[in-house]
Design an enzyme around this catalytic site. Structure first.
Site, PDB file in Angstrom:
ATOM      1  N   CYS A 198      64.578  66.875  63.945  1.00 55.52           N
ATOM      2  CA  CYS A 198      65.539  67.843  63.402  1.00 55.52           C
ATOM      3  C   CYS A 198      66.185  68.621  64.561  1.00 55.52           C
ATOM      4  O   CYS A 198      65.723  68.562  65.710  1.00 55.52           O
ATOM      5  CB  CYS A 198      64.840  68.802  62.437  1.00 55.52           C
ATOM      6  SG  CYS A 198      63.893  70.103  63.262  1.00 55.52           S
ATOM      7  N   CYS A 228      63.921  70.978  66.612  1.00 56.75           N
ATOM      8  CA  CYS A 228      63.031  70.253  67.540  1.00 56.75           C
ATOM      9  C   CYS A 228      63.816  69.689  68.721  1.00 56.75           C
ATOM     10  O   CYS A 228      63.311  69.639  69.838  1.00 56.75           O
ATOM     11  CB  CYS A 228      62.272  69.154  66.811  1.00 56.75           C
ATOM     12  SG  CYS A 228      61.039  69.839  65.668  1.00 56.75           S
ATOM     13  N   GLU A 282      56.793  67.843  65.978  1.00 56.66           N
ATOM     14  CA  GLU A 282      57.220  67.766  67.380  1.00 56.66           C
ATOM     15  C   GLU A 282      56.940  69.065  68.118  1.00 56.66           C
ATOM     16  O   GLU A 282      56.488  69.070  69.263  1.00 56.66           O
ATOM     17  CB  GLU A 282      58.724  67.461  67.467  1.00 56.66           C
ATOM     18  CG  GLU A 282      59.131  66.108  66.915  1.00 56.66           C
ATOM     19  CD  GLU A 282      59.493  66.136  65.443  1.00 56.66           C
ATOM     20  OE1 GLU A 282      58.891  66.942  64.686  1.00 56.66           O
ATOM     21  OE2 GLU A 282      60.357  65.351  65.040  1.00 56.66           O
ATOM     22  N   ASN A 309      53.043  68.012  61.168  1.00 56.32           N
ATOM     23  CA  ASN A 309      53.778  69.119  60.539  1.00 56.32           C
ATOM     24  C   ASN A 309      52.843  70.000  59.728  1.00 56.32           C
ATOM     25  O   ASN A 309      51.903  69.530  59.099  1.00 56.32           O
ATOM     26  CB  ASN A 309      54.977  68.615  59.725  1.00 56.32           C
ATOM     27  CG  ASN A 309      54.647  67.563  58.694  1.00 56.32           C
ATOM     28  OD1 ASN A 309      53.693  66.808  58.843  1.00 56.32           O
ATOM     29  ND2 ASN A 309      55.438  67.503  57.642  1.00 56.32           N
ATOM     30  N   GLU A 346      53.103  72.880  56.948  1.00 56.63           N
ATOM     31  CA  GLU A 346      53.976  73.601  56.022  1.00 56.63           C
ATOM     32  C   GLU A 346      53.316  74.879  55.524  1.00 56.63           C
ATOM     33  O   GLU A 346      52.131  75.124  55.765  1.00 56.63           O
ATOM     34  CB  GLU A 346      54.351  72.671  54.854  1.00 56.63           C
ATOM     35  CG  GLU A 346      55.144  71.470  55.336  1.00 56.63           C
ATOM     36  CD  GLU A 346      55.622  70.557  54.229  1.00 56.63           C
ATOM     37  OE1 GLU A 346      55.179  70.722  53.069  1.00 56.63           O
ATOM     38  OE2 GLU A 346      56.432  69.672  54.529  1.00 56.63           O
TER      39      GLU A 346
HETATM   40  N1  THU Z   1      59.615  67.554  59.853  1.00 57.14           N
HETATM   41  C1  THU Z   1      59.027  67.360  61.079  1.00 57.14           C
HETATM   42  O1  THU Z   1      57.812  67.540  61.234  1.00 57.14           O
HETATM   43  N2  THU Z   1      59.824  66.953  62.088  1.00 57.14           N
HETATM   44  C2  THU Z   1      61.167  66.757  61.993  1.00 57.14           C
HETATM   45  O2  THU Z   1      61.823  66.514  62.995  1.00 57.14           O
HETATM   46  C3  THU Z   1      61.820  66.786  60.689  1.00 57.14           C
HETATM   47  C4  THU Z   1      61.014  67.367  59.583  1.00 57.14           C
HETATM   48  C5  THU Z   1      58.760  68.023  58.762  1.00 57.14           C
HETATM   49  C6  THU Z   1      59.035  69.445  58.346  1.00 57.14           C
HETATM   50  C7  THU Z   1      58.558  69.450  56.921  1.00 57.14           C
HETATM   51  O3  THU Z   1      57.157  69.693  56.932  1.00 57.14           O
HETATM   52  C8  THU Z   1      58.787  68.024  56.464  1.00 57.14           C
HETATM   53  O4  THU Z   1      58.973  67.236  57.613  1.00 57.14           O
HETATM   54  C9  THU Z   1      59.980  67.859  55.553  1.00 57.14           C
HETATM   55  O5  THU Z   1      61.117  68.432  56.115  1.00 57.14           O
END
Ligand code: THU
Length: 158
Positions: free
Chosen positions: A110, A113, A73, A60, A62
């Site tokens: 999520c 994704c 993902e 991830n 941010e």
């Molecule tokens: N996150 C993911 O990388 N994948 C998911 O399916 C759910 C959330 C990340 C996004 C953000 O950087 C952190 O988790 C908290 O939401």
């Protein structure tokens, strides 16, 4: 009436998975923490295997402007599609590091994704298998990511 059910195979330990699955989960775990998550401190890593056997990782990423951030993902899918064009994504392992230590079970992707995974399976005309795992090795296996997004909206609806 319409009834929708999903089935997941559940495992308590990484050792219960076959070598190939263990390898994919370990590849994701190896890169856990190497993403950019200074705001949530919640690190996610996804490893996908394309049909040529290669493994592609996403973490991830941010951003101070929060909506700009992207999940592990979708990074992994983008990397795979760019680096191995035309290769189907057979499966994806997803692991997370939860700073609150509240979670004892694997987590699922999520909604955004799930939509991206659904489009992936449509464009390659085959399912993307998911290995949802945590760092301790508990793993849920979903044979088709589409099962997590029933009644999805897709190209066929346009
Ligand atoms: N996150 C993911 O990388 N994948 C998911 O399916 C759910 C959330 C990340 C996004 C953000 O950087 C952190 O988790 C908290 O939401």
């Amino acid at each position: 009436m319409k009834k929708i059910e999903i089935t997941l195979d559940t495992y308590d330990a990484l050792a219960s998975l076959n070598d190939s699955d263990q390898g994919l989960v370990r590849a994701a775990i190896q890169r856990l923490g190497s993403g950019h998550a200074p705001y949530s401190n919640f690190h996610v890593s996804a490893a996908c295997r394309t049909e040529d056997g290669q493994i592609w990782i996403g973490t991830n990423q941010e951003n101070a402007s929060f909506p700009v951030g992207i999940c592990a993902e979708r990074v992994a899918l983008s990397v795979a599609n760019m680096q191995a064009p035309g290769q189907s994504v057979l499966e994806m392992a997803i692991v997370y590091r939860d700073p609150s230590h509240r979670h004892h079970e694997p987590l699922a992707p999520c909604g955004m994704c799930r939509q991206a995974l659904s489009e992936q399976s449509q464009r390659q005309n085959s399912p993307v298998r998911l290995l949802l795992a945590n760092e301790k090795g508990a793993t849920w296996v979903c044979a088709d990511a589409n099962a997590l997004l029933p009644l999805s909206f897709s190209l066929k609806d346009l």
